[in-house]
Design a protein around this motif. Structure first.
Motif, PDB file in Angstrom:
ATOM      1  N   THR A  22     103.382  -6.450  15.269  1.00 34.34           N
ATOM      2  CA  THR A  22     102.381  -6.283  14.456  1.00 34.34           C
ATOM      3  C   THR A  22     101.741  -4.782  14.163  1.00 34.34           C
ATOM      4  OG1 THR A  22     100.807  -6.379  16.423  1.00 34.34           O
ATOM      5  CG2 THR A  22     101.309  -8.507  15.319  1.00 34.34           C
ATOM      6  N   TYR A  23     100.922  -4.791  13.451  1.00 37.37           N
ATOM      7  CA  TYR A  23     100.223  -3.369  13.085  1.00 37.37           C
ATOM      8  C   TYR A  23      99.872  -2.828  14.428  1.00 37.37           C
ATOM      9  CZ  TYR A  23     100.756  -4.112   8.049  1.00 37.37           C
ATOM     10  OH  TYR A  23     101.027  -4.532   6.814  1.00 37.37           O
ATOM     11  N   GLY A  24      98.803  -3.630  15.294  1.00 41.04           N
ATOM     12  CA  GLY A  24      98.278  -3.199  16.439  1.00 41.04           C
ATOM     13  C   GLY A  24      99.439  -2.741  17.436  1.00 41.04           C
ATOM     14  N   GLN A  53     108.937  -3.940   6.439  1.00 38.86           N
ATOM     15  CA  GLN A  53     108.804  -5.309   6.086  1.00 38.86           C
ATOM     16  C   GLN A  53     108.598  -6.089   7.447  1.00 38.86           C
ATOM     17  OE1 GLN A  53     112.110  -4.118   5.711  1.00 38.86           O
ATOM     18  NE2 GLN A  53     113.346  -5.380   6.364  1.00 38.86           N
ATOM     19  N   ARG A  54     108.944  -5.474   8.654  1.00 37.58           N
ATOM     20  CA  ARG A  54     108.897  -6.104   9.859  1.00 37.58           C
ATOM     21  C   ARG A  54     107.655  -6.049  10.637  1.00 37.58           C
ATOM     22  NH1 ARG A  54     114.905  -3.703  11.349  1.00 37.58           N
ATOM     23  NH2 ARG A  54     116.017  -4.907  10.120  1.00 37.58           N
ATOM     24  N   ILE A  55     106.825  -5.439   9.904  1.00 39.92           N
ATOM     25  CA  ILE A  55     105.550  -5.112  10.346  1.00 39.92           C
ATOM     26  C   ILE A  55     104.418  -6.093   9.577  1.00 39.92           C
ATOM     27  CG2 ILE A  55     103.827  -3.290  11.018  1.00 39.92           C
ATOM     28  CD1 ILE A  55     106.632  -2.754  12.117  1.00 39.92           C
ATOM     29  N   VAL A  56     103.674  -6.944  10.525  1.00 42.42           N
ATOM     30  CA  VAL A  56     102.862  -7.948   9.991  1.00 42.42           C
ATOM     31  C   VAL A  56     101.523  -8.033  10.738  1.00 42.42           C
ATOM     32  CG1 VAL A  56     104.514  -9.535   9.523  1.00 42.42           C
ATOM     33  CG2 VAL A  56     103.589  -9.736  11.716  1.00 42.42           C
ATOM     34  N   ASN A  57     100.571  -8.650  10.008  1.00 46.71           N
ATOM     35  CA  ASN A  57      99.242  -8.754  10.715  1.00 46.71           C
ATOM     36  C   ASN A  57      99.182  -9.349  12.101  1.00 46.71           C
ATOM     37  OD1 ASN A  57      98.415 -11.234   9.899  1.00 46.71           O
ATOM     38  ND2 ASN A  57      97.836 -10.655   7.991  1.00 46.71           N
ATOM     39  N   ALA A  58      98.130  -9.327  12.884  1.00 50.17           N
ATOM     40  CA  ALA A  58      97.906 -10.009  14.072  1.00 50.17           C
ATOM     41  C   ALA A  58      97.935 -11.633  14.056  1.00 50.17           C
ATOM     42  CB  ALA A  58      96.765  -9.540  14.684  1.00 50.17           C
ATOM     43  N   GLN A  59      97.770 -11.912  12.858  1.00 48.55           N
ATOM     44  CA  GLN A  59      97.934 -13.582  12.906  1.00 48.55           C
ATOM     45  C   GLN A  59      99.421 -13.858  12.257  1.00 48.55           C
ATOM     46  OE1 GLN A  59      95.129 -11.750  11.120  1.00 48.55           O
ATOM     47  NE2 GLN A  59      94.177 -12.072  12.854  1.00 48.55           N
ATOM     48  N   GLY A  60     100.301 -13.182  12.016  1.00 46.33           N
ATOM     49  CA  GLY A  60     101.447 -13.426  11.803  1.00 46.33           C
ATOM     50  C   GLY A  60     101.677 -13.555  10.385  1.00 46.33           C
ATOM     51  N   GLY A  61     100.744 -13.139   9.720  1.00 45.51           N
ATOM     52  CA  GLY A  61     100.921 -13.113   8.120  1.00 45.51           C
ATOM     53  C   GLY A  61     101.030 -11.738   7.499  1.00 45.51           C
ATOM     54  N   ILE A  62     101.424 -11.687   6.199  1.00 41.58           N
ATOM     55  CA  ILE A  62     101.723 -10.767   5.464  1.00 41.58           C
ATOM     56  C   ILE A  62     100.530 -10.055   4.919  1.00 41.58           C
ATOM     57  CG2 ILE A  62     102.928  -9.596   3.533  1.00 41.58           C
ATOM     58  CD1 ILE A  62     105.227 -11.725   3.948  1.00 41.58           C
ATOM     59  N   SER A  63     100.193  -8.963   5.123  1.00 38.86           N
ATOM     60  CA  SER A  63      99.015  -8.402   4.496  1.00 38.86           C
ATOM     61  C   SER A  63      98.859  -8.015   3.083  1.00 38.86           C
ATOM     62  CB  SER A  63      98.236  -7.047   5.123  1.00 38.86           C
ATOM     63  OG  SER A  63      98.157  -7.504   6.674  1.00 38.86           O
ATOM     64  N   PRO A  64      98.128  -8.251   2.322  1.00 41.50           N
ATOM     65  CA  PRO A  64      98.270  -8.111   0.650  1.00 41.50           C
ATOM     66  C   PRO A  64      98.362  -6.541   0.456  1.00 41.50           C
ATOM     67  CG  PRO A  64      96.033  -9.439   1.235  1.00 41.50           C
ATOM     68  CD  PRO A  64      96.728  -9.037   2.774  1.00 41.50           C
ATOM     69  N   ARG A  65      99.102  -6.415  -0.684  1.00 43.41           N
ATOM     70  CA  ARG A  65      99.498  -5.101  -1.147  1.00 43.41           C
ATOM     71  C   ARG A  65      98.800  -4.915  -2.519  1.00 43.41           C
ATOM     72  NH1 ARG A  65     101.645  -5.351   3.175  1.00 43.41           N
ATOM     73  NH2 ARG A  65     103.731  -5.143   3.924  1.00 43.41           N
ATOM     74  N   ALA A  66      98.581  -3.495  -2.553  1.00 39.87           N
ATOM     75  CA  ALA A  66      97.653  -3.328  -3.917  1.00 39.87           C
ATOM     76  C   ALA A  66      98.827  -3.136  -5.143  1.00 39.87           C
ATOM     77  CB  ALA A  66      97.344  -1.821  -3.652  1.00 39.87           C
ATOM     78  N   GLY A  89     102.190 -19.963   5.403  1.00 41.34           N
ATOM     79  CA  GLY A  89     102.443 -18.602   5.331  1.00 41.34           C
ATOM     80  C   GLY A  89     102.552 -17.636   6.287  1.00 41.34           C
ATOM     81  N   ARG A  90     102.717 -17.930   7.525  1.00 39.57           N
ATOM     82  CA  ARG A  90     102.537 -17.415   8.810  1.00 39.57           C
ATOM     83  C   ARG A  90     103.830 -17.445   9.610  1.00 39.57           C
ATOM     84  NH1 ARG A  90      97.759 -14.986   8.250  1.00 39.57           N
ATOM     85  NH2 ARG A  90      95.869 -16.291   7.701  1.00 39.57           N
ATOM     86  N   ILE A  91     104.069 -16.502  10.309  1.00 44.31           N
ATOM     87  CA  ILE A  91     105.180 -16.231  11.322  1.00 44.31           C
ATOM     88  C   ILE A  91     104.869 -16.636  12.712  1.00 44.31           C
ATOM     89  CG2 ILE A  91     107.123 -14.960  12.072  1.00 44.31           C
ATOM     90  CD1 ILE A  91     106.444 -12.980   9.758  1.00 44.31           C
ATOM     91  N   ASP A  92     105.713 -17.428  13.313  1.00 42.44           N
ATOM     92  CA  ASP A  92     105.442 -17.835  14.568  1.00 42.44           C
ATOM     93  C   ASP A  92     105.632 -16.600  15.519  1.00 42.44           C
ATOM     94  OD1 ASP A  92     105.473 -18.519  17.410  1.00 42.44           O
ATOM     95  OD2 ASP A  92     106.825 -20.405  16.944  1.00 42.44           O
ATOM     96  N   LEU A  93     104.525 -15.857  16.084  1.00 39.17           N
ATOM     97  CA  LEU A  93     104.526 -14.845  16.668  1.00 39.17           C
ATOM     98  C   LEU A  93     104.996 -14.728  18.142  1.00 39.17           C
ATOM     99  CD1 LEU A  93     101.428 -12.832  15.687  1.00 39.17           C
ATOM    100  CD2 LEU A  93     103.934 -12.548  14.963  1.00 39.17           C
ATOM    101  N   LYS A  94     105.161 -15.951  18.627  1.00 37.74           N
ATOM    102  CA  LYS A  94     105.936 -16.260  20.202  1.00 37.74           C
ATOM    103  C   LYS A  94     107.192 -16.358  19.773  1.00 37.74           C
ATOM    104  CE  LYS A  94     101.934 -18.969  21.826  1.00 37.74           C
ATOM    105  NZ  LYS A  94     101.338 -20.330  22.430  1.00 37.74           N
TER     106      LYS A  94
END
Length: 102
Positions: A22-24, A53-66, A89-94
């Motif tokens: 995640t970004y965090g 591409q391997r960096i996603v948001n804290a919910q396991g989703g892809i953040s929108p791009r401009a 549209g989420r990835i299982d972060l576990k």
């Protein structure tokens, strides 16, 4: 002294194929860095060997791009690495998130 973006890129390079961070998570490895700064670094990427591409948001989703197509490209790249998305549209972060970046 390495720039923050270069430091972020070095860490992102360590995320293995078929895994995400995640970004965090990335922000924790760079002094005085925030998840938003990691997002800016990925958006401003000039180093082609960084697996952004391997960096996603804290919910396991892809953040929108401009640019419009970036999220679709990111999903396709991750799916090609074996990462599975659920119906929302989420990835299982576990399952797919790295536990540490060495």
């Amino acid at each position: 002294m390495l720039s923050k973006y270069h430091q972020i890129n070095q860490i992102v390079r360590k995320v293995p194929k078929g895994k995400v961070a995640t970004y965090g998570q990335i922000a924790l490895y760079v002094e005085r860095c925030t998840p938003r700064m990691v997002g800016y670094a990925m958006a401003a990427l000039s180093e082609e060997d960084v697996p952004w591409q391997r960096i996603v948001n804290a919910q396991g989703g892809i953040s929108p791009r401009a640019d419009g197509d970036g999220a679709l490209i990111q999903r396709k790249l991750l799916e090609a690495e074996g990462v599975v998305f659920n119906a929302n549209g989420r990835i299982d972060l576990k399952r797919y998130r790295v536990t540490s970046i060495e």
